[in-house]
Enzyme design. Structure first.
Site, PDB file in Angstrom:
ATOM      1  N   TYR A 113      39.295  35.183  41.678  1.00  0.00           N
ATOM      2  CA  TYR A 113      38.907  35.416  43.170  1.00  0.00           C
ATOM      3  C   TYR A 113      39.903  34.036  44.073  1.00  0.00           C
ATOM      4  O   TYR A 113      39.779  33.728  44.848  1.00  0.00           O
ATOM      5  CB  TYR A 113      38.219  35.809  44.101  1.00  0.00           C
ATOM      6  CG  TYR A 113      38.115  37.653  43.747  1.00  0.00           C
ATOM      7  CD1 TYR A 113      39.180  38.020  42.962  1.00  0.00           C
ATOM      8  CD2 TYR A 113      37.239  38.423  44.254  1.00  0.00           C
ATOM      9  CE1 TYR A 113      38.820  39.305  43.052  1.00  0.00           C
ATOM     10  CE2 TYR A 113      37.038  39.654  44.225  1.00  0.00           C
ATOM     11  CZ  TYR A 113      38.112  40.325  43.539  1.00  0.00           C
ATOM     12  OH  TYR A 113      37.708  41.887  43.595  1.00  0.00           O
ATOM     13  N   LYS A 143      34.867  42.406  29.744  1.00  0.00           N
ATOM     14  CA  LYS A 143      36.640  42.797  28.701  1.00  0.00           C
ATOM     15  C   LYS A 143      36.704  41.785  27.719  1.00  0.00           C
ATOM     16  O   LYS A 143      37.879  41.796  27.626  1.00  0.00           O
ATOM     17  CB  LYS A 143      36.936  42.595  30.398  1.00  0.00           C
ATOM     18  CG  LYS A 143      38.627  43.916  29.192  1.00  0.00           C
ATOM     19  CD  LYS A 143      38.028  45.201  29.156  1.00  0.00           C
ATOM     20  CE  LYS A 143      39.463  45.452  28.568  1.00  0.00           C
ATOM     21  NZ  LYS A 143      39.146  47.320  28.556  1.00  0.00           N
ATOM     22  N   ASP A 186      35.571  48.880  31.776  1.00  0.00           N
ATOM     23  CA  ASP A 186      36.101  50.247  31.565  1.00  0.00           C
ATOM     24  C   ASP A 186      34.864  51.287  31.508  1.00  0.00           C
ATOM     25  O   ASP A 186      34.710  52.001  32.121  1.00  0.00           O
ATOM     26  CB  ASP A 186      37.508  50.037  31.024  1.00  0.00           C
ATOM     27  CG  ASP A 186      37.134  49.761  29.476  1.00  0.00           C
ATOM     28  OD1 ASP A 186      36.420  48.909  29.206  1.00  0.00           O
ATOM     29  OD2 ASP A 186      37.946  50.078  28.960  1.00  0.00           O
ATOM     30  N   ASP A 223      32.451  42.973  42.254  1.00  0.00           N
ATOM     31  CA  ASP A 223      33.261  43.739  43.302  1.00  0.00           C
ATOM     32  C   ASP A 223      33.508  45.411  43.529  1.00  0.00           C
ATOM     33  O   ASP A 223      33.551  45.705  43.788  1.00  0.00           O
ATOM     34  CB  ASP A 223      34.171  42.654  43.984  1.00  0.00           C
ATOM     35  CG  ASP A 223      35.054  43.105  45.176  1.00  0.00           C
ATOM     36  OD1 ASP A 223      34.452  43.405  45.743  1.00  0.00           O
ATOM     37  OD2 ASP A 223      36.606  43.477  44.813  1.00  0.00           O
ATOM     38  N   ASP A 269      30.809  48.277  44.423  1.00  0.00           N
ATOM     39  CA  ASP A 269      31.485  49.583  45.665  1.00  0.00           C
ATOM     40  C   ASP A 269      31.580  51.014  44.573  1.00  0.00           C
ATOM     41  O   ASP A 269      30.631  52.211  45.380  1.00  0.00           O
ATOM     42  CB  ASP A 269      33.360  49.409  45.603  1.00  0.00           C
ATOM     43  CG  ASP A 269      33.349  48.803  46.680  1.00  0.00           C
ATOM     44  OD1 ASP A 269      32.757  48.470  47.232  1.00  0.00           O
ATOM     45  OD2 ASP A 269      34.085  49.156  47.866  1.00  0.00           O
TER      46      ASP A 269
HETATM   47  C1  IPM Z   1      33.151  42.177  49.281  1.00  0.00           C
HETATM   48  C2  IPM Z   1      34.679  42.415  49.882  1.00  0.00           C
HETATM   49  C3  IPM Z   1      35.012  41.483  49.939  1.00  0.00           C
HETATM   50  C4  IPM Z   1      35.591  40.883  48.442  1.00  0.00           C
HETATM   51  C5  IPM Z   1      36.608  41.026  51.094  1.00  0.00           C
HETATM   52  C6  IPM Z   1      36.704  41.656  51.410  1.00  0.00           C
HETATM   53  C7  IPM Z   1      37.413  40.142  50.008  1.00  0.00           C
HETATM   54  O1  IPM Z   1      35.175  43.251  48.912  1.00  0.00           O
HETATM   55  O2  IPM Z   1      32.523  41.581  49.579  1.00  0.00           O
HETATM   56  O3  IPM Z   1      32.973  42.740  48.123  1.00  0.00           O
HETATM   57  O4  IPM Z   1      36.241  40.779  47.042  1.00  0.00           O
HETATM   58  O5  IPM Z   1      34.457  39.679  47.951  1.00  0.00           O
HETATM   59 MG    MG Z   2      34.435  44.258  47.597  1.00  0.00          MG
END
Ligand code: IPM
Ligand code: MG
Length: 362
Positions: free
Chosen positions: A143, A192, A224, A248, A252
């Site tokens: 990133y 990985k 994975d 990231d 989620d």
């Molecule tokens: C998060 C979000 C951000 C990230 C995006 C919006 C840049 O997905 O905080 O997880 O990837 O860090």
């Molecule tokens: Mg995110």
């Protein structure tokens, strides 16, 4: 009376709505626990682009640096999606994490008891609870790496680079080990390493550090496999430490196990006690302005702020208890189940406030 200055970035979409509820909660906590908060509003993301032309104005960084910590809603929206990468709201978010040196992102995924049945994972898998801490590296890796466009054999091409230095890996892995020491003493380093050189360096580094933490059991998992294990048997995990991109994605996934991404808080920390606190969900433009968003992830982020940056442990615990109590009766749409009362953003915030007990009777 103790007093703290907090930079407050509402951001875009549902950001202002959920931050408003969290500030309400902070004010009540302040009243009950004898703490006063001075809020410094500042702009970041799409609203900053509209007002100043850039997603992260210099003034915002200055205000944040002069504060004890930062509370952030969410940024982004369709309106700004076609801007070049460095002018998008997301660039503001990455920029602020970088500018403030917040390399360690803590994302706790746990199930509040009343929400067990709201999780998409079977109760037999969840058992009597779930409590995973994802420690995500936040200011390095792909990133933040070199990226660009070029032409290869006449075809348009684009690239992004994953690179980590040993000091970057060390400092985030130490956060992982120390977190594990405070919990169930298990650290799983996710990479990985069967393919990526940066992952092999990561693995070598975390292995070397492990000798400093003999009380922690270190394991390794390919990303994975980890994505699969989080659904198959999430209870095997205590602390997961991983790179920016893997964290990231996995956070989620882990959040959904806890019922809704609308429940997951996060803390971004660097050296010292300063931190930035935000829900892990985004700005949800599809429901913005309707008063239906779940404010609990942001409210729980405020609890993390009290816990990690201000060392106000009792106040933090009072918020968590209030959230747990509220979930026994009320639900926003994202976590709604039959038998509960469906409420909107403000009513949820008010209900949390009403259940925050004073210090003595807590
Ligand atoms: C998060 C979000 C951000 C990230 C995006 C919006 C840049 O997905 O905080 O997880 O990837 O860090
Ligand atoms: Mg995110």
């Amino acid at each position: 009376m103790k007093s703290y200055t907090l930079a407050v970035i509402e951001g875009d979409g549902i950001g202002p709505e959920i931050v408003r509820e969290s500030v309400k909660v902070l004010d009540i906590v302040g009243e009950r626990f004898g703490i006063s908060f001075d809020y410094k509003p500042c702009l970041m993301g799409g609203c900053a682009i509209d007002a100043t032309g850039v997603p992260l104005p210099r003034e915002t960084i200055d205000i944040c640096k002069a504060s004890d910590s930062v509370l952030l809603g969410a940024v982004g929206g369709e309106k700004w999606d076609t801007l070049p990468g460095h002018l998008r709201p997301e660039a503001g978010l990455l920029g602020i994490r970088g500018a403030l040196g917040l390399y360690a992102n803590l994302r706790p995924a746990r199930i509040f008891a009343p929400l067990k049945t709201a999780s998409p994972i079977k109760e037999s898998i969840i058992g009597d609870g779930l409590d995973i801490m994802v420690v995500r590296e936040l200011t390095g890796g792909i990133y933040f790496g070199e990226r660009g466009r070029k032409e290869i054999n006449g075809a348009a091409a684009a690239y992004d680079t994953e690179m980590y230095t040993v000091p970057e890996i060390e400092r985030i892995c130490r956060v992982g080990f120390e977190m594990a020491q405070k919990r169930r003493k298990k650290l799983c380093s996710v990479d990985k390493a069967n393919v990526l050189e940066s992952s092999r360096l990561w693995r070598e580094t975390v292995t070397r550090l492990a000798t400093d933490y003999p009380d922690v059991t270190l394991s390794y998992m390919y990303v994975d496999n980890c994505a699969m294990q989080l659904v198959r048997n999430p209870r095997q995990f205590d602390v997961i430490v991983t790179s920016n991109i893997f964290g990231d994605i996995l956070s989620d996934e882990a959040s959904m196990i806890s019922g809704s991404i609308g429940m997951l808080a996060s803390a971004s920390l660097g050296q010292g006690s300063f931190g930035l606190y935000e829900p892990i969900h985004g700005s949800a433009p599809d429901i913005a302005g309707q008063g239906v968003a779940n404010p609990l992830a942001t409210i729980l982020s405020v609890a993390m702020l009290l816990q990690y940056s201000l060392n106000e442990q009792e106040a933090a615990a009072a918020i968590e208890r209030a959230v747990n109590d509220v979930l026994c009766e009320l639900r926003t749409a994202d976590i709604f189940e039959e038998g509960y009362q469906k409420v909107g953003t403000a009513a949820m915030g008010d209900a949390v406030c009403a259940r925050i007990k004073p210090a003595k009777s807590a």
